[in-house]
Design an enzyme around this catalytic site. Structure first.
Site, mmCIF file in Angstrom:
data_model
loop_
_atom_site.group_PDB
_atom_site.id
_atom_site.type_symbol
_atom_site.label_atom_id
_atom_site.label_comp_id
_atom_site.label_asym_id
_atom_site.label_seq_id
_atom_site.Cartn_x
_atom_site.Cartn_y
_atom_site.Cartn_z
ATOM 1 N N ASP A 18 40.289 40.249 48.531
ATOM 2 C CA ASP A 18 40.845 39.514 49.226
ATOM 3 C C ASP A 18 40.687 39.145 50.001
ATOM 4 O OD1 ASP A 18 42.895 37.865 47.682
ATOM 5 O OD2 ASP A 18 43.990 39.081 47.709
ATOM 6 N N HIS A 64 44.142 27.933 49.570
ATOM 7 C CA HIS A 64 45.949 27.237 49.307
ATOM 8 C C HIS A 64 45.278 25.838 49.929
ATOM 9 C CE1 HIS A 64 48.104 30.900 49.926
ATOM 10 N NE2 HIS A 64 47.097 31.461 48.847
ATOM 11 N N HIS A 87 43.693 39.534 41.728
ATOM 12 C CA HIS A 87 44.493 38.535 41.455
ATOM 13 C C HIS A 87 43.927 37.633 40.623
ATOM 14 C CE1 HIS A 87 45.462 35.579 44.727
ATOM 15 N NE2 HIS A 87 45.528 36.398 45.223
ATOM 16 N N ASP A 94 40.546 32.488 46.664
ATOM 17 C CA ASP A 94 41.618 33.516 46.807
ATOM 18 C C ASP A 94 42.457 33.922 45.771
ATOM 19 O OD1 ASP A 94 43.994 35.383 47.086
ATOM 20 O OD2 ASP A 94 44.316 33.475 49.029
ATOM 21 N N ASP A 114 45.976 34.713 39.733
ATOM 22 C CA ASP A 114 46.699 33.774 39.429
ATOM 23 C C ASP A 114 46.454 32.585 40.960
ATOM 24 O OD1 ASP A 114 47.984 36.012 41.441
ATOM 25 O OD2 ASP A 114 49.594 34.136 41.587
ATOM 26 N N GLU A 120 50.166 36.914 42.340
ATOM 27 C CA GLU A 120 50.197 37.984 43.687
ATOM 28 C C GLU A 120 50.587 36.560 44.616
ATOM 29 O OE1 GLU A 120 47.970 39.033 47.981
ATOM 30 O OE2 GLU A 120 47.898 37.380 45.985
ATOM 31 N N GLU A 121 49.934 35.754 44.492
ATOM 32 C CA GLU A 121 50.173 34.799 45.320
ATOM 33 C C GLU A 121 52.259 34.216 45.293
ATOM 34 O OE1 GLU A 121 48.701 33.511 47.118
ATOM 35 O OE2 GLU A 121 46.410 33.341 46.442
#
Length: 409
Positions: A198, A380, A78, A141, A80, A175-176
């Site tokens: 991932d 994150h 992903h 990520d 995003d 995805e997040e």
């Protein structure tokens, strides 16, 4: 090494933060900036059937170079990044030959990435790390995963002596915020199975993940002038705090590990008149997962009974489920990935994901999809980093999976 560094940095410096409060797909317009760049890059390296749909889902094909029948496999990541921490104006820092000591991310703000706190750093002494400058997340990520997939496809194109079947790749938005697979066209993708790139630490191989749900609890109060409030005011924030304290305090992310589930209060907004609590609910075990949801509903019922009023209202929505149920019947796809890792000198770390990936939803959509490491750590947040050597190993694993899948039986 420099090629993979340059590619990765070109991706992470594009802001692609997703927005859980948006109703569009992708949830933010800025995700198109990277999506369109990826489409052009896929065409440039020589992939075929490159497409992007109205929701920014990207697919492409590396055609088979063998004459016998080979399963069609896929690789998915992903583009995003998480809304938990800003992804705007990412300024990556390159730490060559890491010495195992503290890394000063930002001297002005005294932000330090230290192995005293993040001991995984010591696994990468002597390697090249890419970190943040302490003011943003990095975006490994899952832009590390995208980097690895594209680099692997480029390598296979440039080395036709490596035999492989048809390979499909897919890149997703959002995805997040739990929507990465929502509009993924599994039939169009046309793979027998796939792998999401991932995961985190080098060697991770996962086919179990949390069952997941989100809960929103609204607490109604009543505002009255504080000077005349006796017996009249209902302060929703006090009532909300009572709800919070009833739940088991040690069943939270910071107090659990392994297969232990949790309740995670991730957002509070409120005033006297109304307070909203937002929780995520996680458990690998389906029965325990259902029990967690039932507990939240019971707490709401009990408190409303106590106060003889509908002070509390709750809404619970399932988000995704444990892919183990869908992958175990086709465990050879995990075995292939494990064999590929061993073949390139990576020790497989087979464990359950304390989270979810697009693969969990895709598995329930008919595309079994275990998860493989992308190499990053501390996702994150400002302490995120990725060893370049881990990304290189992920590229090797992808290529070896393609090669192993194409061996004529």
């Amino acid at each position: 090494m420099q090629h993979i560094i340059n590619r990765f940095i070109s991706y992470v410096t594009i802001d692609t933060e997703s927005d859980p409060n948006s109703e569009t797909t992708p949830s933010t317009k800025k995700q198109w900036d990277l999506a369109n760049k990826l489409v052009e890059e896929l065409k440039t390296i020589g992939l075929s059937d490159v497409s992007i749909d109205e929701n920014a889902y990207i697919m492409a094909t590396l055609p088979s170079n063998v004459n016998h029948d080979v399963p069609v496999i896929g690789f998915v990541s992903h583009f995003d990044t998480s809304p938990d921490f800003t992804g705007a104006n990412v300024k990556p820092q390159i730490i060559s030959n890491y010495d195992g000591k503290d890394i000063i991310l930002n001297a002005e703000e005294d932000i330090i990435l230290s192995p005293d706190y993040f001991d995984d750093l010591l696994l990468y002494k002597g390697q090249t790390l890419i970190t943040t400058d302490g003011t943003t997340l990095l975006g490994a990520d899952d832009k590390a995963g995208i980097t690895e997939i594209i680099t692997a496809m480029e390598y296979l194109i440039n080395h036709p002596e490596i035999k492989h079947g048809k390979i499909r790749i897919g890149f997703t938005p959002d995805e997040e915020i739990g929507r990465g697979a929502h509009k993924f066209d599994v039939d169009k993708f046309g793979a027998d199975w796939a792998y999401t790139m991932d995961g985190s630490q080098v060697g991770e191989l996962e086919y179990e993940n949390f069952n997941a749900a989100g809960a929103k609890i609204k607490v109604k109060g009543k505002i009255v002038h504080p000077g005349y409030a006796k017996g009249k005011m209902i302060n929703s924030m006090y009532y909300a705090s009572e709800f919070i304290t009833i739940l088991p305090r040690l069943e939270t992310p910071e107090c659990t590990e392994g297969y232990e589930g949790f309740f995670h209060l991730h957002n509070i907004e409120g005033d006297v008149e109304e307070t909203t609590l937002e929780y995520i609910i996680r458990d690998h075990d389906k029965d325990k997962f259902e029990a967690r949801k039932a507990l939240l509903e019971k707490v709401v019922f009990d408190l409303n009974t106590k106060y003889e009023s509908e002070v509390f209202k709750i809404e619970i929505k399932d988000q995704y489920f444990n892919m183990k149920e869908k992958v175990e019947p086709v465990m050879h796809i995990v075995d292939i990935a494990e064999e590929a890792m061993k073949a390139v000198g990576v020790t497989p770390l087979i464990k359950a994901i304390r989270g979810g990936t697009d693969g969990s939803q895709l598995s329930y959509m008919g595309l079994p999809c275990p998860n493989i490491f992308a190499g990053g750590h501390n996702f994150h947040g400002r302490y995120e980093y990725v060893p370049v050597e881990s990304m290189q190993k992920a590229v090797e694993v992808i290529c070896k999976i393609a090669e192993l899948t194409a061996i004529e039986k």
